[in-house]
Scaffold this motif. Structure first.
Motif, PDB file in Angstrom:
ATOM      1  N   ARG A   1     -32.801   1.841 -38.269  1.00  0.00           N
ATOM      2  CA  ARG A   1     -31.444   1.241 -38.545  1.00  0.00           C
ATOM      3  C   ARG A   1     -30.337   2.165 -38.843  1.00  0.00           C
ATOM      4  O   ARG A   1     -29.033   2.155 -38.571  1.00  0.00           O
ATOM      5  CB  ARG A   1     -31.877   0.224 -39.740  1.00  0.00           C
ATOM      6  N   GLN A   2     -30.921   3.096 -39.498  1.00  0.00           N
ATOM      7  CA  GLN A   2     -29.968   4.259 -39.897  1.00  0.00           C
ATOM      8  C   GLN A   2     -29.324   5.094 -38.761  1.00  0.00           C
ATOM      9  O   GLN A   2     -28.173   5.280 -38.450  1.00  0.00           O
ATOM     10  CB  GLN A   2     -30.611   5.403 -40.810  1.00  0.00           C
ATOM     11  N   MET A   3     -30.317   5.262 -37.543  1.00  0.00           N
ATOM     12  CA  MET A   3     -29.686   6.014 -36.518  1.00  0.00           C
ATOM     13  C   MET A   3     -28.827   5.021 -35.768  1.00  0.00           C
ATOM     14  O   MET A   3     -27.935   5.632 -35.178  1.00  0.00           O
ATOM     15  CB  MET A   3     -31.187   6.193 -35.454  1.00  0.00           C
ATOM     16  N   GLN A   4     -28.963   3.609 -35.891  1.00  0.00           N
ATOM     17  CA  GLN A   4     -28.093   2.744 -35.585  1.00  0.00           C
ATOM     18  C   GLN A   4     -26.594   2.604 -36.124  1.00  0.00           C
ATOM     19  O   GLN A   4     -25.624   1.928 -35.738  1.00  0.00           O
ATOM     20  CB  GLN A   4     -28.668   1.441 -35.124  1.00  0.00           C
ATOM     21  N   ALA A   5     -26.794   3.071 -37.332  1.00  0.00           N
ATOM     22  CA  ALA A   5     -25.371   2.659 -38.152  1.00  0.00           C
ATOM     23  C   ALA A   5     -24.139   3.423 -37.858  1.00  0.00           C
ATOM     24  O   ALA A   5     -24.306   4.529 -36.943  1.00  0.00           O
ATOM     25  CB  ALA A   5     -25.715   2.994 -39.752  1.00  0.00           C
ATOM     26  N   SER A   6     -23.155   2.739 -37.921  1.00  0.00           N
ATOM     27  CA  SER A   6     -21.855   2.970 -37.637  1.00  0.00           C
ATOM     28  C   SER A   6     -21.328   4.508 -38.329  1.00  0.00           C
ATOM     29  O   SER A   6     -20.452   5.089 -37.878  1.00  0.00           O
ATOM     30  CB  SER A   6     -20.984   1.870 -37.621  1.00  0.00           C
ATOM     31  N   MET A   7     -22.043   4.806 -39.403  1.00  0.00           N
ATOM     32  CA  MET A   7     -21.494   6.010 -40.314  1.00  0.00           C
ATOM     33  C   MET A   7     -22.781   6.860 -40.431  1.00  0.00           C
ATOM     34  O   MET A   7     -22.774   7.024 -41.787  1.00  0.00           O
ATOM     35  CB  MET A   7     -20.709   5.319 -41.571  1.00  0.00           C
ATOM     36  N   HIS A   8     -23.463   6.964 -39.507  1.00  0.00           N
ATOM     37  CA  HIS A   8     -24.811   8.043 -39.864  1.00  0.00           C
ATOM     38  C   HIS A   8     -23.892   9.269 -39.288  1.00  0.00           C
ATOM     39  O   HIS A   8     -24.201   9.657 -37.983  1.00  0.00           O
ATOM     40  CB  HIS A   8     -25.914   7.613 -38.808  1.00  0.00           C
ATOM     41  N   TRP A   9     -23.391  10.133 -40.206  1.00  0.00           N
ATOM     42  CA  TRP A   9     -22.830  11.390 -39.751  1.00  0.00           C
ATOM     43  C   TRP A   9     -23.792  12.388 -39.140  1.00  0.00           C
ATOM     44  O   TRP A   9     -23.137  13.200 -38.046  1.00  0.00           O
ATOM     45  CB  TRP A   9     -21.799  11.877 -41.005  1.00  0.00           C
ATOM     46  N   ALA A  10     -24.976  12.413 -39.396  1.00  0.00           N
ATOM     47  CA  ALA A  10     -25.887  13.470 -38.863  1.00  0.00           C
ATOM     48  C   ALA A  10     -25.891  13.234 -37.352  1.00  0.00           C
ATOM     49  O   ALA A  10     -26.283  14.202 -36.597  1.00  0.00           O
ATOM     50  CB  ALA A  10     -27.090  13.427 -39.441  1.00  0.00           C
TER      51      ALA A  10
END
Lengths: 178, 358
Positions: free
Chosen positions: A82-91
């Protein structure tokens, strides 16, 4: 050669195709499909890799419960996706370009498997990553998977251990999946 | 300030011109100027108390870890009489490292070049071919590993300094010790380091890390926005950042004269453990632990420091940092362990939960 385990050719073929398919899902950032390859009790774990004296070489890897590079159960691995898909995962925005190369696939039946239903699968990997303008990372290592028949892609990953062949993690981050 | 590539900021004025503490403004030059880095190498790292290890990594005689103090490789070892010693990891003969592993247990450290060996206190105990190569004229007592003159512990954390005239570690920590105690002194027995060290290379000047941990809690809601999205039920593709409730609660900011700093929030126990309980079974276990020990810790440390990890980031100047973070228990300590250059540092991270009964 005596002692050399020889997996059934059809099983070898099936499992290699599965691993290639999995690599494709990662390289094409199809994380929602990728996470479905893992069983409900799956562990996804990458120990730290210390430099030890030769006589202590059995202690190079951290053990379960100690510090790890990745230490996910199925729920928290889902968070990672879900983090990889998040709209604000800057990395990962813009996303890394990756190529997962999988080879040296070694297969032995799981002791608790029924005939050909479960296998311990070791494979070597190199993951090439190219990120932003000119950042390049190359990770090499081994994956130790428990694969069982079943699931949408014919096989389900029970446990995965990732042995990364680095002491100091040399990349700026580990915002990729192995 | 216009600077040519070959010119140093220091040629133009004093360090004071680069830091305007009244306005809270600093010049970017402090992170990039090689002359400033050279001055730090000469005047700061040889004088400051630097983190070496957690005592639990050095339980038995001969247990050692190898690390760095600034640019200098050092070995930290517990010797036969129980003293924790630091010594330069450089053979007195030709300068080769005598220890090339991260940790272990050893009676001697042997240089792989010509075989000079040093015991746990750094004494030179073997020189191969001492008779034929040196005609027995080498005074081995004069060629021990160079000791780090001062090593001291604060509640499990081992620090050292090359400066014989430095203030005591406790004086150096100053008021920062009060904040450290909320991590280190919650219960009898203190803390222990879990096995394994997560080592990375930080691509950036060491002061970026120092400044970050000393008080930038502001970034968390935006830079780390993907984390709460991940563990919430929100649609990850469309979610707006979930501003943590902690950001609107009362907080504290501390900046010590010694350079230490910390910032965090005063959260109720219920707010903290309630957040954990919404996560996973593992997090619920941690919440149970905090709830079960809260009164005990409050009796020991007082209400302000009893409340468990509370989104606290902290710096023990110059290079030891730690987090007390409710979403990532247990507390995590990090230190720049490999000598900073102007633009990179080696960083190690340890996890230090309360010590388990044994």
């Amino acid at each position: 050669m005596p002692g050399l385990p020889l997996a059934d050719a059809a099983v070898q073929h099936e499992i290699e195709q599965f691993l290639y398919f999995e690599a494709e899902l990662l390289d094409e950032r199809r994380y929602a499909e990728w996470i479905e390859l893992f069983g409900v009790d799956a562990r996804y774990w990458a120990p730290t890799h210390a430099n030890r004296l030769r006589r202590d070489r059995g202690t190079e890897l951290s053990v379960q419960g100690e510090v790890a590079l990745f230490d996910f159960d199925r729920t928290t691995l889902g968070w990672r996706v879900r983090q990889m898909q998040a709209s604000m995962h800057w990395a990962e925005d813009p996303p890394s370009r990756t190529r997962h190369l999988v080879s040296n696939v070694r297969i032995t039946p799981l002791e608790d498997g029924n005939g050909d239903t479960g296998f311990a699968v070791r494979s070597n990997f190199i993951c090439y990553r190219n990120r932003l303008a000119d950042e390049v990372d190359i990770w090499a290592g081994e994956r130790q998977d428990e694969l069982r028949r079943g699931g949408a892609a014919r096989w389900t990953i029970g446990n995965r251990t990732i042995i990364l062949d680095q002491n100091v993690v040399l990349s700026k981050n580990l915002s990729v999946l192995f | 300030m216009e600077l040519g590539p070959q010119r140093s900021t220091l040629e133009h004025g004093s360090l004071e011109d680069l830091v305007d503490w009244r306005r809270g403004a600093i010049s970017g030059e402090i992170f990039a100027d090689p002359a400033i880095h050279a001055r730090e190498t000469e005047q700061l790292f040889p004088r400051a108390w630097l983190f070496l290890a957690h005592e639990s990594q050095l339980r038995r005689a001969g247990d050692f870890v190898s690390t760095f103090m600034g640019a200098d490789a050092v070995i930290v070892v517990r010797d036969g009489d129980g003293t924790i010693r630091g010594m330069l990891n450089a053979c007195r003969h030709r300068g080769m490292p005598v220890c090339r592993v991260d940790s272990g247990n050893a009676r001697v450290f042997t240089c792989p070049f010509h075989g000079w060996s040093y015991d746990r206190s750094g004494t030179l105990v073997n020189v191969p071919l001492l008779d034929t190569a040196y005609h027995n004229e080498l005074d081995t007592t004069a060629w021990g590993l160079i000791p780090v003159p001062r090593v001291a512990s604060y509640k499990g954390l081992v620090f050292a300094t090359f400066d014989e005239s430095a203030p005591s570690l406790l004086d150096y920590l100053g008021d920062m010790a009060w904040y450290l105690d909320s991590m280190l002194d919650r219960r009898d027995g203190g803390t222990e380091g879990l096995g394994g060290v997560h080592k990375i290379r930080m691509h950036g000047n060491w002061k970026l890390v120092a400044e970050q941990f000393a008080g930038d809690n502001y970034h968390a809601v935006f830079a780390h926005a993907s984390a709460p999205t991940a563990w919430s039920g929100d649609d990850p593709e469309g979610a707006a950042p979930r501003f943590s409730g902690s950001m609107s609660s009362a907080g504290r900011q501390f900046a010590g004269r010694e350079g230490h700093g910390t910032a965090g929030f005063f959260l109720s126990s219920k707010a903290l453990t309630g957040g954990l309980r919404a996560m996973t079974d593992d997090h619920r276990l941690v919440a149970d632990y905090y709830d079960a020990t809260n009164d005990e810790v409050a009796d020991r440390l007082g209400a302000e420091r009893s409340r468990g990890p509370s989104g606290t980031a902290a710096l023990v100047f110059p290079t030891f940092t730690y987090l007390e973070e409710s979403s990532a228990p247990p507390p995590l300590g990090s230190a720049i362990r490999r000598g900073p250059t102007t633009s990179s540092s080696g960083v190690g991270s340890w996890s230090t939960p309360p010590r388990r009964p044994r």
